[in-house]
Design a protein around this motif. Structure first.
Motif, PDB file in Angstrom:
ATOM      1  N   UNK A  97      24.082  12.550 -52.062  1.00  0.00           N
ATOM      2  CA  UNK A  97      24.738  12.304 -53.345  1.00  0.00           C
ATOM      3  C   UNK A  97      25.072  10.839 -53.291  1.00  0.00           C
ATOM      4  N   UNK A  98      25.801  10.332 -52.506  1.00  0.00           N
ATOM      5  CA  UNK A  98      25.870   8.836 -52.357  1.00  0.00           C
ATOM      6  C   UNK A  98      25.274   8.417 -51.046  1.00  0.00           C
ATOM      7  N   UNK A  99      25.563   7.143 -50.709  1.00  0.00           N
ATOM      8  CA  UNK A  99      24.908   6.644 -49.619  1.00  0.00           C
ATOM      9  C   UNK A  99      25.897   7.301 -48.568  1.00  0.00           C
ATOM     10  N   UNK A 100      25.276   7.797 -47.576  1.00  0.00           N
ATOM     11  CA  UNK A 100      25.798   8.641 -46.520  1.00  0.00           C
ATOM     12  C   UNK A 100      25.412   7.997 -44.777  1.00  0.00           C
ATOM     13  N   UNK A 101      26.468   8.293 -44.220  1.00  0.00           N
ATOM     14  CA  UNK A 101      26.303   7.734 -42.733  1.00  0.00           C
ATOM     15  C   UNK A 101      26.557   9.084 -41.991  1.00  0.00           C
ATOM     16  N   UNK A 102      25.383   9.519 -41.037  1.00  0.00           N
ATOM     17  CA  UNK A 102      25.627  10.514 -40.153  1.00  0.00           C
ATOM     18  C   UNK A 102      25.443  10.147 -38.705  1.00  0.00           C
ATOM     19  N   UNK A 103      25.892  11.068 -38.007  1.00  0.00           N
ATOM     20  CA  UNK A 103      25.745  10.773 -36.454  1.00  0.00           C
ATOM     21  C   UNK A 103      24.695  11.997 -36.173  1.00  0.00           C
ATOM     22  N   UNK A 104      23.725  11.515 -35.561  1.00  0.00           N
ATOM     23  CA  UNK A 104      22.576  12.491 -35.147  1.00  0.00           C
ATOM     24  C   UNK A 104      22.594  13.054 -33.817  1.00  0.00           C
ATOM     25  N   UNK A 105      22.927  14.357 -33.443  1.00  0.00           N
ATOM     26  CA  UNK A 105      22.822  15.066 -32.037  1.00  0.00           C
ATOM     27  C   UNK A 105      22.033  16.077 -32.012  1.00  0.00           C
ATOM     28  N   UNK A 106      21.266  16.047 -30.793  1.00  0.00           N
ATOM     29  CA  UNK A 106      20.495  17.074 -30.388  1.00  0.00           C
ATOM     30  C   UNK A 106      21.184  18.328 -30.353  1.00  0.00           C
ATOM     31  N   UNK A 107      20.435  19.685 -30.548  1.00  0.00           N
ATOM     32  CA  UNK A 107      21.391  20.727 -30.351  1.00  0.00           C
ATOM     33  C   UNK A 107      21.777  20.936 -28.956  1.00  0.00           C
ATOM     34  N   UNK A 108      21.028  20.299 -28.012  1.00  0.00           N
ATOM     35  CA  UNK A 108      21.678  20.554 -26.734  1.00  0.00           C
ATOM     36  C   UNK A 108      22.932  19.715 -26.116  1.00  0.00           C
ATOM     37  N   UNK A 109      22.987  18.411 -26.848  1.00  0.00           N
ATOM     38  CA  UNK A 109      24.024  17.652 -26.512  1.00  0.00           C
ATOM     39  C   UNK A 109      25.371  18.215 -27.333  1.00  0.00           C
ATOM     40  N   UNK A 110      25.063  18.852 -28.645  1.00  0.00           N
ATOM     41  CA  UNK A 110      26.101  19.244 -29.252  1.00  0.00           C
ATOM     42  C   UNK A 110      26.676  20.641 -28.803  1.00  0.00           C
ATOM     43  N   UNK A 111      25.938  21.489 -28.039  1.00  0.00           N
ATOM     44  CA  UNK A 111      26.249  22.706 -27.610  1.00  0.00           C
ATOM     45  C   UNK A 111      27.060  22.241 -26.316  1.00  0.00           C
TER      46      UNK A 111
END
Length: 222
Positions: A97-111
């Protein structure tokens, strides 16, 4: 009570500031301009996005291809958390909706992060809360009047805006988008906007602006 944008929310509120900082330290930072897609329905899974800034809308498509608003998310939330493994396709699209900033993690790293920090129960709580949003927005509010449905959607959009955004009181949806999200006709939305403006909840003029949060909350039945 209107949700203050300064309140720590979403998964961030569940795990606390220390663990949130540790989560953000993983992965790769990406930015998305307003209107761009972070994820698309039907794409393979395999990674999780941690929302650091901005608002997104989660949408699905019915059998006829019409877009249905499922939920709104903002800083402190996760997206893509359900289809976190490659074998599971994305069940919805996520659009900025706006300019967004995210952190992308692989599923393995997140788990691994969840396991190492004993945060599985918090993630389960978060998933259960978000699973209630799998019903399209227009069905979630089906028992409310048109005015109450519109006021609640606008109130949520404003509440999720970044606190430092000087235009956070501006509604980022067109009348047509509001109508589509709520399953209402455009003429009904236009009529209810006129009512909300007359009450002082929304400002006058061409842009759709919130003028009084308390009056808008009254119209929303909150």
């Amino acid at each position: 009570m209107v949700l203050s944008p300064n309140v720590r929310r979403g998964f961030r509120a569940l795990i606390g500031e220390q663990l949130w900082g540790g989560l953000v330290a993983h992965g790769v930072t990406r930015s998305y301009p307003a209107g761009s897609f972070l994820l698309r329905q039907g794409d393979p899974g395999g990674w999780v996005l941690v929302l650091l800034r901005g608002r997104v809308k989660v949408t699905g498509h019915d059998e006829e291809g019409a877009e249905l608003l499922v939920s709104l998310r903002a800083a402190g939330d996760l997206v893509g958390e359900i289809a976190g493994v490659p074998q599971v396709a994305r069940t919805a699209s996520v659009q900025a909706i706006d300019r967004c900033t995210v952190q992308v993690l692989t599923a393995e790293v997140f788990r691994e992060f969840l396991r190492r920090n004993c945060a599985d129960s918090q993630f389960t709580d978060y998933l259960l809360a978000k699973l209630s949003e799998t019903v399209p927005y227009q069905m979630q509010l089906v028992h409310f009047s048109a005015q109450r449905r519109l006021a609640r959607l606008i109130l949520e959009l404003v509440a999720l805006a970044d606190p430092g955004d000087p235009e956070r009181m501006q509604v980022p949806f067109s009348q047509e988008a509001l109508a589509r999200a709520l399953g209402l006709s455009r003429s009904t939305v236009a009529e209810q906007i006129s009512v909300l403006r007359a009450s002082g909840a929304l400002g006058l003029g061409r842009r759709l602006l919130v003028a009084d949060l308390d009056k808008l909350a009254d119209s929303a039945g909150l």
